[in-house]
Write a protein that holds these residues in place. Structure first.
Motif, short mmCIF file in Angstrom:
data_model
loop_
_atom_site.label_atom_id
_atom_site.label_comp_id
_atom_site.label_asym_id
_atom_site.label_seq_id
_atom_site.Cartn_x
_atom_site.Cartn_y
_atom_site.Cartn_z
N PRO A 82 0.81 -1.18 0.09
CA PRO A 82 -0.15 -0.07 0.00
C PRO A 82 0.77 1.25 0.12
N PHE A 83 0.33 2.42 -0.61
CA PHE A 83 1.23 3.47 -0.89
C PHE A 83 2.48 3.40 -1.31
N ARG A 84 2.66 2.69 -2.37
CA ARG A 84 3.91 2.27 -2.97
C ARG A 84 4.78 3.42 -3.45
N ILE A 85 3.83 4.37 -4.09
CA ILE A 85 4.50 5.35 -4.84
C ILE A 85 5.09 6.27 -3.91
N VAL A 86 4.14 6.56 -2.69
CA VAL A 86 4.68 7.46 -1.50
C VAL A 86 6.07 6.94 -1.19
N LEU A 87 6.00 5.63 -0.78
CA LEU A 87 7.24 5.04 0.04
C LEU A 87 8.27 5.09 -0.79
N GLU A 88 8.08 4.72 -2.17
CA GLU A 88 9.41 4.99 -3.04
C GLU A 88 9.85 6.25 -3.16
N LEU A 89 9.06 7.35 -3.11
CA LEU A 89 9.60 8.50 -3.25
C LEU A 89 10.28 9.08 -2.01
N PHE A 90 9.53 8.97 -0.78
CA PHE A 90 10.13 9.52 0.33
C PHE A 90 10.99 8.45 1.13
N ILE A 91 10.88 7.12 0.99
CA ILE A 91 11.94 6.21 1.53
C ILE A 91 13.02 5.64 0.71
N ILE A 92 13.05 6.10 -0.49
CA ILE A 92 13.78 5.44 -1.40
C ILE A 92 14.67 6.75 -2.34
N PHE A 93 13.96 7.34 -3.13
CA PHE A 93 14.50 8.17 -4.31
C PHE A 93 14.93 9.49 -3.65
N ILE A 94 14.08 10.17 -2.82
CA ILE A 94 14.68 11.32 -2.31
C ILE A 94 15.61 11.22 -1.42
N PRO A 95 15.64 10.25 -0.42
CA PRO A 95 16.98 9.99 0.52
C PRO A 95 18.01 9.64 -0.52
N LEU A 96 17.98 8.66 -1.42
CA LEU A 96 19.16 7.92 -2.31
C LEU A 96 19.84 9.20 -3.09
N TYR A 97 18.87 10.07 -3.88
CA TYR A 97 19.68 11.12 -4.47
C TYR A 97 20.03 12.18 -3.86
N PHE A 98 19.44 12.32 -2.74
CA PHE A 98 20.27 13.49 -1.77
C PHE A 98 21.68 12.83 -1.38
N HIS A 99 21.62 11.58 -0.89
CA HIS A 99 22.99 11.10 -0.70
C HIS A 99 23.60 10.76 -1.66
N ALA A 100 23.35 10.62 -2.73
CA ALA A 100 24.17 10.37 -3.96
C ALA A 100 24.58 11.78 -4.56
N ILE A 101 23.87 12.68 -4.71
CA ILE A 101 24.42 14.11 -5.21
C ILE A 101 25.47 14.68 -4.29
N TYR A 102 24.97 14.73 -2.92
CA TYR A 102 25.90 15.18 -2.21
C TYR A 102 27.34 14.40 -1.79
N GLY A 103 27.06 12.97 -2.24
CA GLY A 103 28.32 12.42 -2.24
C GLY A 103 29.29 12.76 -3.26
N VAL A 104 28.73 13.09 -4.41
CA VAL A 104 29.51 13.30 -5.42
C VAL A 104 30.18 14.73 -5.27
N TYR A 105 29.50 15.58 -4.36
CA TYR A 105 30.09 16.83 -4.12
C TYR A 105 31.35 16.33 -3.32
N ILE A 106 30.92 15.63 -2.18
CA ILE A 106 32.22 15.31 -1.27
C ILE A 106 33.43 14.61 -1.94
N ALA A 107 32.91 13.99 -3.15
CA ALA A 107 33.92 13.20 -3.76
C ALA A 107 34.76 14.16 -4.61
N PHE A 108 34.34 15.28 -4.86
CA PHE A 108 34.97 15.97 -6.04
C PHE A 108 35.72 17.09 -5.08
N THR A 109 35.34 17.16 -3.75
CA THR A 109 36.02 18.41 -2.91
C THR A 109 36.95 17.77 -2.18
N SER A 110 36.93 16.69 -1.96
CA SER A 110 37.88 16.21 -0.83
C SER A 110 39.20 15.60 -1.50
#
Length: 204
Positions: free
Chosen positions: A53-81
């Protein structure tokens, strides 16, 4: 003010890599591992996840938004470290360097995997089932790409878990950090086995 914001972003980046992204990774690998029991077992597990139930909401807020915040900020760290493994070839310096490299590989792999499975299914072009993964992995290039991607992802998670334990004050002593090194190495080996076994089950 900027320093405080940087500190908070790094803490959030570390936390999201374990909760919920790391938890989702383990769950996803376990579901995929049902492929080792045959098409029916995998399809049943995949359809169970699709019918939550509520799969789209779960995917968006539990998977994709956290995942791509982590990924994009991780790229920033990778190129500034600053990576100094050529001058200081200590074990943890290498782990720091490999964490950045594996993060880039993982981002590419996960983005492609999401595109050819979840997004294509959302567009109505495919159904996420055993046959889909079998068709993808019959291509030798994709087989190698998936194996490298899964190993990179499990390494990134396991090594990131070690860093999470340190940065959140859970393993402060040198002894506890040595112990957590062996524990996270075991997690890496175990998850890699689970993931690669599923890939080979689809491909062979």
């Amino acid at each position: 003010m900027a320093a405080n914001r940087e500190f908070l972003y790094r803490r959030l980046h570390s936390l999201l890599g374990v909760i919920p992204v790391g938890i989702f990774l383990i769950q996803h690998l376990v579901v995929n591992h049902f492929a080792t029991r045959g098409p029916e077992a995998f399809n049943s597990a995949a359809h169970f996840m699709e019918n939550l139930p509520f799969r789209i909401v779960l995917e968006l807020f539990i998977i994709f938004i956290p995942l791509y915040f982590h990924a994009i900020y991780g790229v920033y760290i990778a190129f500034t470290s600053k990576n100094n493994v050529s001058s200081y070839g200590y074990f943890r310096n290498w782990m720091f360097y490999l964490q950045r490299i594996s993060g880039i590989i993982t981002l590419i792999f996960v983005t492609w995997h999401v595109w050819e499975t979840r997004i294509q299914a959302g567009l109505g072009n495919v159904e996420v089932n055993y046959a889909l993964m079998e068709n993808i992995l019959e291509n030798p290039f994709m087989l190698v790409f998936y194996i490298i991607g899964v190993i990179s992802t499990t390494f990134h998670f396991a090594n990131g878990l070690w860093s999470f334990l340190v940065s959140w004050g859970i393993t402060m002593s040198p002894r506890s950090q040595v112990i957590s090194t062996y524990v996270t190495l075991g997690i890496f080996v175990l998850l890699s086995y689970v993931g690669v076994a599923a890939i080979l089950a689809f491909a062979l």
